[in-house]
Design a protein around this motif. Structure first.
Motif, PDB file in Angstrom:
ATOM      1  N   ARG A  36      17.938 -25.349 -65.121  1.00 10.03           N
ATOM      2  CA  ARG A  36      17.774 -26.360 -65.361  1.00 10.03           C
ATOM      3  C   ARG A  36      16.785 -26.875 -64.207  1.00 10.03           C
ATOM      4  O   ARG A  36      15.710 -27.828 -64.959  1.00 10.03           O
ATOM      5  CB  ARG A  36      19.038 -27.584 -66.209  1.00 10.03           C
ATOM      6  CG  ARG A  36      19.729 -27.008 -67.162  1.00 10.03           C
ATOM      7  CD  ARG A  36      20.644 -26.190 -67.270  1.00 10.03           C
ATOM      8  NE  ARG A  36      21.860 -26.229 -66.173  1.00 10.03           N
ATOM      9  CZ  ARG A  36      22.841 -26.829 -66.241  1.00 10.03           C
ATOM     10  NH1 ARG A  36      23.257 -27.613 -67.694  1.00 10.03           N
ATOM     11  NH2 ARG A  36      23.707 -26.691 -65.285  1.00 10.03           N
ATOM     12  N   ASP A  37      16.695 -26.573 -63.072  1.00 11.06           N
ATOM     13  CA  ASP A  37      16.343 -26.691 -62.367  1.00 11.06           C
ATOM     14  C   ASP A  37      14.257 -26.751 -61.935  1.00 11.06           C
ATOM     15  O   ASP A  37      13.531 -26.605 -61.578  1.00 11.06           O
ATOM     16  CB  ASP A  37      16.402 -26.817 -61.123  1.00 11.06           C
ATOM     17  CG  ASP A  37      17.149 -24.986 -60.292  1.00 11.06           C
ATOM     18  OD1 ASP A  37      16.450 -24.228 -61.536  1.00 11.06           O
ATOM     19  OD2 ASP A  37      17.256 -24.531 -59.827  1.00 11.06           O
ATOM     20  N   TYR A  38      14.153 -26.293 -63.347  1.00  8.42           N
ATOM     21  CA  TYR A  38      12.748 -25.488 -63.510  1.00  8.42           C
ATOM     22  C   TYR A  38      11.887 -27.233 -63.772  1.00  8.42           C
ATOM     23  O   TYR A  38      11.004 -26.773 -63.698  1.00  8.42           O
ATOM     24  CB  TYR A  38      12.995 -24.849 -64.532  1.00  8.42           C
ATOM     25  CG  TYR A  38      13.172 -23.501 -64.059  1.00  8.42           C
ATOM     26  CD1 TYR A  38      13.564 -22.190 -63.339  1.00  8.42           C
ATOM     27  CD2 TYR A  38      13.096 -22.266 -65.389  1.00  8.42           C
ATOM     28  CE1 TYR A  38      13.714 -21.065 -62.973  1.00  8.42           C
ATOM     29  CE2 TYR A  38      12.821 -20.677 -65.473  1.00  8.42           C
ATOM     30  CZ  TYR A  38      13.529 -20.413 -63.991  1.00  8.42           C
ATOM     31  OH  TYR A  38      13.223 -18.846 -63.742  1.00  8.42           O
ATOM     32  N   ALA A  39      12.619 -27.963 -64.315  1.00 13.62           N
ATOM     33  CA  ALA A  39      12.330 -28.981 -64.456  1.00 13.62           C
ATOM     34  C   ALA A  39      11.085 -29.805 -62.689  1.00 13.62           C
ATOM     35  O   ALA A  39      10.588 -30.079 -64.098  1.00 13.62           O
ATOM     36  CB  ALA A  39      13.524 -30.124 -64.849  1.00 13.62           C
ATOM     37  N   ASP A  40      11.712 -29.680 -62.010  1.00 10.79           N
ATOM     38  CA  ASP A  40      10.992 -30.114 -61.039  1.00 10.79           C
ATOM     39  C   ASP A  40       9.840 -28.902 -60.640  1.00 10.79           C
ATOM     40  O   ASP A  40       9.232 -29.840 -60.200  1.00 10.79           O
ATOM     41  CB  ASP A  40      12.100 -28.808 -59.563  1.00 10.79           C
ATOM     42  CG  ASP A  40      13.223 -30.157 -59.356  1.00 10.79           C
ATOM     43  OD1 ASP A  40      13.018 -30.831 -59.762  1.00 10.79           O
ATOM     44  OD2 ASP A  40      13.777 -29.396 -58.296  1.00 10.79           O
ATOM     45  N   MET A  83       7.198 -25.606 -55.131  1.00  8.88           N
ATOM     46  CA  MET A  83       8.136 -25.954 -55.907  1.00  8.88           C
ATOM     47  C   MET A  83       8.189 -24.426 -56.568  1.00  8.88           C
ATOM     48  O   MET A  83      10.061 -24.198 -56.177  1.00  8.88           O
ATOM     49  CB  MET A  83       7.854 -26.914 -56.960  1.00  8.88           C
ATOM     50  CG  MET A  83       8.728 -28.497 -56.964  1.00  8.88           C
ATOM     51  SD  MET A  83       9.334 -28.873 -56.597  1.00  8.88           S
ATOM     52  CE  MET A  83       9.213 -28.712 -54.642  1.00  8.88           C
ATOM     53  N   LEU A  84       7.680 -23.612 -56.465  1.00 14.22           N
ATOM     54  CA  LEU A  84       7.522 -22.114 -56.733  1.00 14.22           C
ATOM     55  C   LEU A  84       7.860 -21.235 -55.813  1.00 14.22           C
ATOM     56  O   LEU A  84       9.488 -20.368 -56.290  1.00 14.22           O
ATOM     57  CB  LEU A  84       6.246 -21.710 -57.563  1.00 14.22           C
ATOM     58  CG  LEU A  84       5.649 -22.669 -59.137  1.00 14.22           C
ATOM     59  CD1 LEU A  84       4.616 -21.967 -58.916  1.00 14.22           C
ATOM     60  CD2 LEU A  84       6.535 -22.183 -60.300  1.00 14.22           C
ATOM     61  N   GLN A  85       8.030 -21.443 -54.631  1.00  5.54           N
ATOM     62  CA  GLN A  85       8.672 -21.378 -53.720  1.00  5.54           C
ATOM     63  C   GLN A  85       9.880 -21.291 -53.459  1.00  5.54           C
ATOM     64  O   GLN A  85      10.556 -20.163 -53.122  1.00  5.54           O
ATOM     65  CB  GLN A  85       7.792 -21.281 -52.230  1.00  5.54           C
ATOM     66  CG  GLN A  85       6.236 -20.670 -52.687  1.00  5.54           C
ATOM     67  CD  GLN A  85       5.206 -21.331 -50.788  1.00  5.54           C
ATOM     68  OE1 GLN A  85       5.918 -21.906 -50.381  1.00  5.54           O
ATOM     69  NE2 GLN A  85       4.715 -20.447 -50.322  1.00  5.54           N
ATOM     70  N   LEU A  87      11.697 -22.501 -56.178  1.00  5.99           N
ATOM     71  CA  LEU A  87      12.920 -21.531 -57.196  1.00  5.99           C
ATOM     72  C   LEU A  87      13.104 -20.147 -57.136  1.00  5.99           C
ATOM     73  O   LEU A  87      13.724 -20.059 -57.531  1.00  5.99           O
ATOM     74  CB  LEU A  87      12.478 -22.672 -58.004  1.00  5.99           C
ATOM     75  CG  LEU A  87      11.537 -23.932 -58.923  1.00  5.99           C
ATOM     76  CD1 LEU A  87      11.102 -23.996 -60.174  1.00  5.99           C
ATOM     77  CD2 LEU A  87      13.732 -23.728 -59.161  1.00  5.99           C
ATOM     78  N   ALA A  88      11.640 -19.229 -56.180  1.00  2.00           N
ATOM     79  CA  ALA A  88      12.018 -17.815 -56.433  1.00  2.00           C
ATOM     80  C   ALA A  88      12.614 -17.904 -55.381  1.00  2.00           C
ATOM     81  O   ALA A  88      13.225 -16.564 -55.185  1.00  2.00           O
ATOM     82  CB  ALA A  88      10.118 -17.877 -56.413  1.00  2.00           C
ATOM     83  N   GLY A  89      13.044 -18.583 -54.490  1.00  2.00           N
ATOM     84  CA  GLY A  89      13.769 -18.100 -53.261  1.00  2.00           C
ATOM     85  C   GLY A  89      14.793 -18.045 -53.622  1.00  2.00           C
ATOM     86  O   GLY A  89      15.718 -17.741 -52.441  1.00  2.00           O
ATOM     87  N   SER A  90      15.526 -18.609 -54.878  1.00  2.00           N
ATOM     88  CA  SER A  90      17.418 -18.778 -54.950  1.00  2.00           C
ATOM     89  C   SER A  90      17.084 -17.892 -56.835  1.00  2.00           C
ATOM     90  O   SER A  90      16.712 -18.578 -57.131  1.00  2.00           O
ATOM     91  CB  SER A  90      17.930 -20.156 -54.754  1.00  2.00           C
ATOM     92  OG  SER A  90      18.500 -20.494 -55.212  1.00  2.00           O
TER      93      SER A  90
END
Length: 264
Positions: A36-40, A83-85, A87-90
């Protein structure tokens, strides 16, 4: 009146449609993957999309429409990369979302996260939408437009500089780096990145307010500052960090939000 009301309705309707499409796509992807944190990742692009929509659909002063779109898009592009970095880092969802949405069904998640964020994007971008459908006056008030754009750029530079300083601090070996980042902009404000972000949207309002009716959109930058301080940003960080004695000392020495000379 300097505002073309018919065109304003078109700008607002098109902006709402664009935001709805973006939030829906993000919600589908995020909920399916349990992130759900894709919202960021939809925040910056949504605001940039509204600015560009205004530039394309609006019939107001073209220089202002496209200048606001350009600065907003540049701001959003840098933010999106961060933001993408992150999200991709976790592989795990941000704990803020997990705690906030614990036990919620899909409709509740869609409403509490994606619908709320979409509405917030439309509120925060109100000055951009109104400016897109407004002519510039011939009075000295028109100079608020370039001044506002300059303020936006200054805020974006402060935010980007603060983020770079934080990234360099985080990249240092854990045993070698200080307990708290208190140098550079972080020695003047405990949240200089959020402060810079708020200044960007203060500038957007100022540029729009060159057309008198847009001055009434002042609640938009006020709302953005509230989001950055209370809803998703600075206060949450403070609550998490306050357990550390070194951070409490940092709080005594350094201004909370607005950069000021250190206390000692």
């Amino acid at each position: 009146m300097s505002v073309d009301l018919s065109n304003l309705r078109r700008v607002v309707a098109t902006s709402a449609a664009v935001v709805t499409a973006l939030q829906t796509a993000t919600a589908v992807a995020g909920i399916r993957r349990g992130r759900r944190d894709y919202a960021d990742a939809a925040w910056g692009p949504g605001l940039a999309a509204i600015a560009v929509t205004g530039a394309v659909v609006g019939t107001g002063d073209p220089a202002r429409r496209w200048a606001l779109a350009a600065v907003t898009t540049a701001w959003a592009t840098r933010l999106e990369r961060l933001m993408l970095q992150r999200l991709a880092g976790s592989d795990e969802e941000d704990e803020r979302y997990t705690e906030f949405l614990e036990g919620d069904a899909v409709p509740a998640v869609a409403a509490k996260v994606f619908l709320t964020q979409g509405l917030a994007q439309l509120v925060v971008s109100a000055p951009l939408q109104l400016a897109a459908a407004s002519a510039l006056p011939r009075t000295r008030r028109r100079w608020l437009f370039p001044v506002g754009v300059a303020v936006m750029v200054a805020g974006a530079v402060v935010e980007a500089t603060a983020d770079r300083q934080k990234a360099r601090y985080t990249a240092r070996d854990r045993e070698e780096r200080p307990d708290v980042l208190d140098t550079g902009l972080w020695g003047w404000s405990r949240h200089p990145n959020y402060f810079g972000d708020s200044v960007v949207w203060d500038g957007a309002w100022l540029a729009a307010a060159a057309s008198a009716p847009a001055a009434w959109t002042l609640p938009a930058p006020v709302a953005m500052s509230y989001f950055l301080v209370h809803a998703t940003g600075a206060r949450r960080t403070e609550e998490k960090m306050q357990e550390r004695e070194s951070y409490r000392d940092y709080q005594d020495r350094v201004s909370f939000f607005v950069p000021l000379p250190p206390g000692r």
